[in-house]
Design a protein around this motif. Structure first.
Motif, mmCIF file in Angstrom:
data_model
loop_
_atom_site.group_PDB
_atom_site.id
_atom_site.type_symbol
_atom_site.label_atom_id
_atom_site.label_comp_id
_atom_site.label_asym_id
_atom_site.label_seq_id
_atom_site.Cartn_x
_atom_site.Cartn_y
_atom_site.Cartn_z
ATOM 1 N N THR A 94 4.713 42.224 -16.645
ATOM 2 C CA THR A 94 4.255 41.334 -15.580
ATOM 3 C C THR A 94 3.574 40.102 -16.149
ATOM 4 O OG1 THR A 94 3.953 43.289 -14.176
ATOM 5 C CG2 THR A 94 2.933 41.243 -13.445
ATOM 6 N N MET A 95 2.790 40.272 -17.216
ATOM 7 C CA MET A 95 2.188 39.113 -17.879
ATOM 8 C C MET A 95 3.275 38.183 -18.413
ATOM 9 S SD MET A 95 -1.275 39.110 -18.102
ATOM 10 C CE MET A 95 -1.710 38.398 -19.687
ATOM 11 N N LEU A 96 4.312 38.769 -19.000
ATOM 12 C CA LEU A 96 5.404 37.950 -19.516
ATOM 13 C C LEU A 96 6.133 37.242 -18.380
ATOM 14 C CD1 LEU A 96 7.167 37.034 -21.876
ATOM 15 C CD2 LEU A 96 8.543 39.100 -21.548
ATOM 16 N N LEU A 97 6.301 37.930 -17.243
ATOM 17 C CA LEU A 97 6.944 37.299 -16.092
ATOM 18 C C LEU A 97 6.154 36.072 -15.644
ATOM 19 C CD1 LEU A 97 9.049 37.288 -13.808
ATOM 20 C CD2 LEU A 97 7.570 38.871 -12.559
ATOM 21 N N LEU B 159 7.376 32.101 -15.688
ATOM 22 C CA LEU B 159 7.322 31.180 -14.551
ATOM 23 C C LEU B 159 6.594 29.897 -14.933
ATOM 24 C CD1 LEU B 159 6.494 33.653 -11.629
ATOM 25 C CD2 LEU B 159 8.718 32.735 -12.285
ATOM 26 N N ASP B 160 5.457 30.042 -15.626
ATOM 27 C CA ASP B 160 4.732 28.851 -16.065
ATOM 28 C C ASP B 160 5.542 28.060 -17.085
ATOM 29 O OD1 ASP B 160 2.624 29.397 -14.424
ATOM 30 O OD2 ASP B 160 1.411 30.385 -15.962
ATOM 31 N N GLY C 95 -2.747 31.259 -17.229
ATOM 32 C CA GLY C 95 -4.131 31.012 -16.880
ATOM 33 C C GLY C 95 -4.606 29.640 -17.302
ATOM 34 N N ALA C 96 -5.901 29.406 -17.123
ATOM 35 C CA ALA C 96 -6.494 28.124 -17.481
ATOM 36 C C ALA C 96 -6.494 27.960 -18.995
ATOM 37 C CB ALA C 96 -7.921 28.037 -16.936
ATOM 38 N N ARG D 147 7.740 28.654 -25.060
ATOM 39 C CA ARG D 147 8.343 29.732 -25.841
ATOM 40 C C ARG D 147 8.586 30.955 -24.958
ATOM 41 N NH1 ARG D 147 4.833 30.142 -29.487
ATOM 42 N NH2 ARG D 147 5.835 29.096 -31.235
ATOM 43 N N ALA D 148 7.664 31.224 -24.029
ATOM 44 C CA ALA D 148 7.842 32.374 -23.140
ATOM 45 C C ALA D 148 9.053 32.205 -22.235
ATOM 46 C CB ALA D 148 6.583 32.575 -22.295
ATOM 47 N N ALA D 149 9.392 30.955 -21.891
ATOM 48 C CA ALA D 149 10.539 30.712 -21.015
ATOM 49 C C ALA D 149 11.857 30.664 -21.776
ATOM 50 C CB ALA D 149 10.345 29.402 -20.254
#
Length: 563
Positions: free
Chosen positions: A279-282, A286-287, A491-492, A501-503
């Motif tokens: 869920t954190m990766l999801l 998105l970000d 997050g902030a 990189r996450a995307a």
């Protein structure tokens, strides 16, 4: 020749002359005019706009009126033929033979007005005209019937051509839509848990009365449009505007996003154990997609208001606590995004199931969305691998525990779902897999392990997970690897480099479907990776402080419909 024979010949000739003259001069045209008028009247609704007993109401399940050419046209043609035949019969038997000949001429009365002749000679003359008039009626009826039969045959051919043209339009409309969907790879699937079923056509709702149309496509209810029972005309093809109507799944009757049926769907499940960081990766993905959309030609928007609310809830939870809530419930609902680049778009279905869903074959088999997967996002928490845990020193063990390792190691997680993935879809060998190693921020703090570096698969083999790398390379058509800190990407104070990189795994999988975003996924050299690591370490302390402040304030970042 005797006088009676001569008289008979004279009367016979007079009868024939009168019959032919009356037939050609008046009777035939009168028969034709009245018969054609009666036939034409059969095509009019009586009263106009009212309920005509000749029209059979449609009582089937589809709330639309059948097309005129599919049934009522032939009924009207039959009624028209019957009306013409009955008119000829009435004119012959009732009017000409019954009224004009028998009741008037044979009685010495005028054939048109019915007035009695003033003298005997007039009455005799009228009686002598009666046989000729009867002959004229018979000839007129016979010739009119022949001509009307020819007209009926010609009209039937025209109706058949109209029906064939309408049928050709129906077949052409269906074929064009079918070929268009095949060319774009559009296959419609339900995104909701408990369903996940494919369907060839969604249920479309009438904007006038809300009636559910299950057959809104070229067919017996219309080639280009259907007329709802409320009188609203609805487009029956995508090209004529059907995409603008609200749609529902025909199996579970839940709302579908407007892009279903017009955009190719890409199904990407996130596979990982409990607490692996799915869920954190999801949220980081998105970000990251939002960050890429600001810096490139990538376009991203949520497919429906429900997806927007779900993303906002996830983002607010991360901003308040720094952690995503554990995924609850049974089967997941797909989070849907419209991702585009240039003129091409994809409707992205992201599935975030519970980690417990892959504990054994039975629970994995219940994840029906795996049958539609176009790729796999394998979320790998190496801190849960026994071989990695054994390599940790005392201080690193506490740091690893603080990172909340998953309940199952990556090898066990992969072994639990890979066989069922092949059994459900039967095409595992044609799918790509993007393996994402999570919790990089924790891995960077461990002295017992080598620092994560490119190529990631070589690093995985170095820490003892070479078996996983070999299995992925053998079982899937293509495999790529990333190592990501979802905490640093959300997050902030999140790092844009980490967000992007996450995307990248999602973008790479989308590029495998023909979306031209492969240029956004670049191989990072080791020097760049080391610079990113140093930047991440420098900002981790400040980020933790900001996370605590955000949790105290309780402020959540609200997403718009465009991420």
């Amino acid at each position: 020749m005797t006088d009676p024979e001569l008289i008979a010949r004279i009367l016979g000739g007079l009868t024939g002359v009168v019959g032919v003259a009356v037939c050609l001069g008046y009777g035939l045209w009168r028969f034709l005019a009245l018969a054609l008028s009666a036939a034409w009247a059969a095509f009019r609704t009586e009263p106009p706009g009212g309920n005509d007993p000749r029209i059979t109401p449609y009582t089937g399940p589809e709330p639309a009126r059948p097309a005129y050419w599919s049934g009522q046209m032939w009924l009207d043609a039959r009624f028209a033929g019957q009306a013409a035949a009955l008119t000829v019969r009435y004119l012959l038997t009732r009017h000409w033979l019954g009224l004009v000949v028998r009741r008037r001429l044979l009685q010495g009365r005028n054939g048109q007005t019915g007035e009695l002749a003033a003298n005997g000679f007039g009455r005799l003359l009228l009686r002598l005209l009666a046989p000729g008039t009867a002959l004229a009626a018979l000839l007129s009826a016979l010739l009119a019937s022949v001509l009307l039969a020819g007209v009926a045959l010609f009209f039937a051919v025209e109706l058949a051509l109209v029906a064939l043209a309408a049928l050709a339009a129906v077949l052409a409309g269906r074929a064009a839509e079918r070929l268009w969907k095949l060319a774009l790879g559009i296959r419609m699937k339900c995104p909701y848990p408990g369903c996940y079923r494919p369907f060839p056509l969604a249920v479309h709702l009438c904007p006038g009365c809300g009636a559910a149309h299950r057959e809104l496509r070229p067919g017996a209810f219309g080639a280009l449009r259907h007329v709802c029972r409320c009188g609203k005309a609805l487009p029956s093809t995508l090209m004529t505007g059907r995409r603008g109507l609200a749609a529902r799944c025909p199996h579970c009757d839940r709302n579908l996003p407007p892009a279903v049926g017009t955009t190719r769907v890409v199904h990407l499940p996130l596979i990982g154990g409990t607490s692996a960081g799915k869920t954190m990766l999801l949220a980081a993905m998105l970000d990251g997609l939002r960050s890429w959309s600001h810096e490139s030609g990538l376009t991203v928007e949520y497919a429906s208001p429900d997806d927007l609310r779900e993303a906002n809830t996830l983002g607010q939870s991360l901003n308040r606590t720094g952690w995503a809530l554990k995924t609850q419930g049974g089967q997941p609902r797909a989070l849907m995004l419209l991702v585009g680049h240039g003129r091409r778009r994809r409707l992205l279905y992201l599935y975030d199931p519970m980690g417990e869903s892959f504990r054994d074959a039975d629970t994995t088999r219940g994840q029906g969305y795996l049958a539609h997967a176009d790729g796999v996002l394998l979320v790998t928490d190496v801190l849960a691998a026994p071989v990695v845990r054994r390599a940790l020193h005392a201080g690193d063990t506490e740091r690893a525990e603080a990172a909340r390792p998953a309940d199952l190691g990556p090898v066990e997680t992969y072994a639990g779902f890979t066989g069922e993935l092949q059994g459900l879809g039967g095409r595992r060998g044609r799918l790509p897999v993007a393996t994402v190693v999570t919790k990089r921020d924790a891995l960077d703090r461990l002295d017992s392990l080598p620092r994560p570096a490119e190529p990631v698969e070589a690093w995985l083999a170095e820490i003892g997970l070479d078996e996983l790398v070999r299995a992925l390379g053998h079982d899937f058509a293509a495999a790529r690897y990333w190592v990501v800190s979802a905490r640093a990407a959300t997050g902030a104070g999140a790092l844009d480099s980490e967000r992007r990189r996450a995307a990248e795994p999602v973008l790479w999988l989308l590029s495998r479907t023909g979306l031209r975003v492969g240029g956004l996924v670049r191989d990072r050299p080791d020097a760049q990776a080391r610079r990113d690591t140093r930047a991440r370490r420098d900002t981790e302390g400040a980020q933790d402080v900001r996370d605590v402040q955000d949790a105290q304030v309780g402020h959540g970042e609200e997403r718009s419909n465009t991420p």
